[in-house]
Enzyme design. Structure first.
Site, PDB file in Angstrom:
ATOM      1  CB  ALA A  22      -0.944  -0.005   1.212  1.00 54.25           C
ATOM      2  N   GLY A  51      -0.720   4.729   0.610  1.00 53.32           N
ATOM      3  CA  GLY A  51      -2.148   4.459   0.505  1.00 53.32           C
ATOM      4  C   GLY A  51      -2.916   5.193  -0.561  1.00 53.32           C
ATOM      5  N   GLY A  52      -2.257   5.709  -1.584  1.00 52.96           N
ATOM      6  CA  GLY A  52      -2.983   6.430  -2.630  1.00 52.96           C
ATOM      7  C   GLY A  52      -4.041   5.577  -3.304  1.00 52.96           C
ATOM      8  CE  LYS A  53      -1.654   2.010  -8.096  1.00 50.77           C
ATOM      9  NZ  LYS A  53      -0.472   2.832  -7.723  1.00 50.77           N
ATOM     10  CG  ASP A  98       4.290  -0.810   2.263  1.00 56.05           C
ATOM     11  OD1 ASP A  98       3.902  -0.871   1.075  1.00 56.05           O
ATOM     12  OD2 ASP A  98       5.463  -0.554   2.575  1.00 56.05           O
ATOM     13  CG  ASP A 124       1.164  -0.317  -6.768  1.00 58.14           C
ATOM     14  OD1 ASP A 124       1.879  -0.521  -7.767  1.00 58.14           O
ATOM     15  OD2 ASP A 124       0.902   0.824  -6.351  1.00 58.14           O
ATOM     16  CB  CYS A 170       4.809   2.387 -11.929  1.00 59.98           C
ATOM     17  SG  CYS A 170       5.909   2.354 -10.504  1.00 59.98           S
TER      18      CYS A 170
END
Length: 393
Positions: free
Chosen positions: A210, A213-215, A233, A281, A334
């Site tokens: 996470a 925590g943006g997502k 995390d 992620d 990403c």
């Protein structure tokens, strides 16, 4: 500052950035900020001009240069107005020597360029990774609606349900809407990644990597706080930022779980085999974010890429222990390297014949292996890879 002094300042900053990249220390933006904090005499125009020189040189030099001066010499070779500023003046750089060689230019060091090409990232698609990125925001649906929100500037409406785009450098953080949690800074591609998770009311959803925590916040907004969200995390500092962000956004995060690397399932055991969806992620090279951090090309080496791919396999295996029968893993990086995207999913499916890859039905991206890849060139987003994996019922 004189124009020559600006060039010298850029050289000094580039020296620090090259050294930090070699040691995998502080990022360029932090070094630039610290440099000017110690030089209050530099005005806003000076800071802006020096920053432009620094990032222009970083984007130009694919392999890590030997020095800041070599990087600026490469830039001066392309910009005829810069060469005369190497004039040996009091605060300027010494004159260019007859035998001085500029740094090598290109997309990246040779092994990395070969990885890009093998991943189908070549020519204009590759160089789009070094374009200057715009600033995208997500309107927080828990507090506002995109078509009704009032902002100091009018943004471009994006194809994602809550996205708006502004020019690079827009001072979003100074806006009341940001301070009040009505908007979040989030790249357009990252917004579509959250759409790919497709969270549903009443589900148990784990954001396994996470970070801050943006997502997680985006998922909470999408289900209007009607799902059980667990943010996990290994980074205590970043995970600690989530609670105040969630409070500001009006997002309900049911659990934040700090993980001990190598012993993650000890903390995650309450949810083993119970999650409807697990978002992975995964930590990665960040090659898809070079528009924002172009010195990332200078920080990456083969050993680090191998470490990251092993870590990506590890977190995928953790996700497989958490998802329930018929549940879904959404894997994201990403990165535009197949090593961190399509190859990881191929390996996972070879190890787990009880999983299948589902099609990613998004209006952005192109198929890559068993997933979908976004690029700045094709989609106007950061570079992402996303794949959806479903376990057997």
């Amino acid at each position: 500052m004189t124009p020559s002094a600006r060039v010298q300042a850029a050289i000094e900053l580039l020296d620090a950035i090259v050294e930090a990249a070699t040691a995998k220390a502080a990022p360029a933006d932090r070094l630039i900020s610290e440099y000017f904090k110690a030089r209050r005499y530099a005005g806003s125009k000076d800071r802006r001009a020096v920053r432009e020189l620094v990032y222009s040189a970083i984007r130009l030099c694919g392999p890590r240069p030997a020095s800041g001066r070599a990087a600026m010499l490469a830039l001066a070779k392309q910009d005829a107005q810069l060469a005369p500023l190497f004039d040996g003046s009091t605060h300027g750089p010494p004159a260019i020597g007859a035998d001085e060689k500029p740094a090598k230019t290109g997309i990246a060091v040779s092994w990395m360029a070969a990885k890009l090409a093998a991943s189908g990232i070549e020519r204009e698609v590759a160089y789009s990774l070094l374009d200057r990125a715009p600033l995208d925001i997500r309107v927080n649906a828990l507090k506002a609606q995109r078509d009704a929100i009032e902002l100091p500037e009018e943004g471009e409406t994006l194809s994602s349900p809550h996205g708006l785009r502004f020019p690079s450098g827009t001072q979003i953080e100074q806006w009341p809407a940001f301070r009040e949690g009505l908007i979040e800074i989030q790249d357009h591609g990252s917004q579509w990644v959250c759409e790919a998770v497709d969270p549903q009311a009443g589900e148990t959803i784990i954001d396994l990597c996470a970070g801050a925590g943006g997502k997680t916040l985006s998922l909470a907004a999408k289900v209007e706080n009607t799902a059980t969200l667990i943010a996990a995390d290994t980074d205590k500092r970043r995970l600690g930022n989530l609670a105040p962000r969630a409070a500001k956004a009006g997002a309900e995060i049911d659990h934040t779980v700090l993980l001990d690397p190598g012993r993650e399932m000890e903390a995650l055991s309450p949810w083993a085999g119970k999650a409807d969806r697990v978002l992975v992620d995964a930590p990665c090279s960040g090659s898809g974010t070079w528009r924002r951090n172009p010195e990332g090309r200078w920080r990456l080496d083969k050993t680090e890429l191998e470490r990251l791919t092993n870590l990506q396999d590890h977190v995928l295996e953790l996700a497989a222990k958490l998802v329930k029968p018929g549940g879904v893993i959404v894997y994201v990086t990403c990165s535009v390297f197949d090593d961190e995207g399509a190859d990881r999913i191929t390996g996972f499916l070879e190890r787990h014949d009880d999983y299948q890859a589902l099609p990613t039905t998004l209006p952005v991206g192109n198929p890559r292996g068993s997933g979908t890849r976004f690029t700045p060139f094709h989609d106007g987003t950061d570079g992402f890879f996303v794949a959806t994996l479903q376990s057997a019922c």
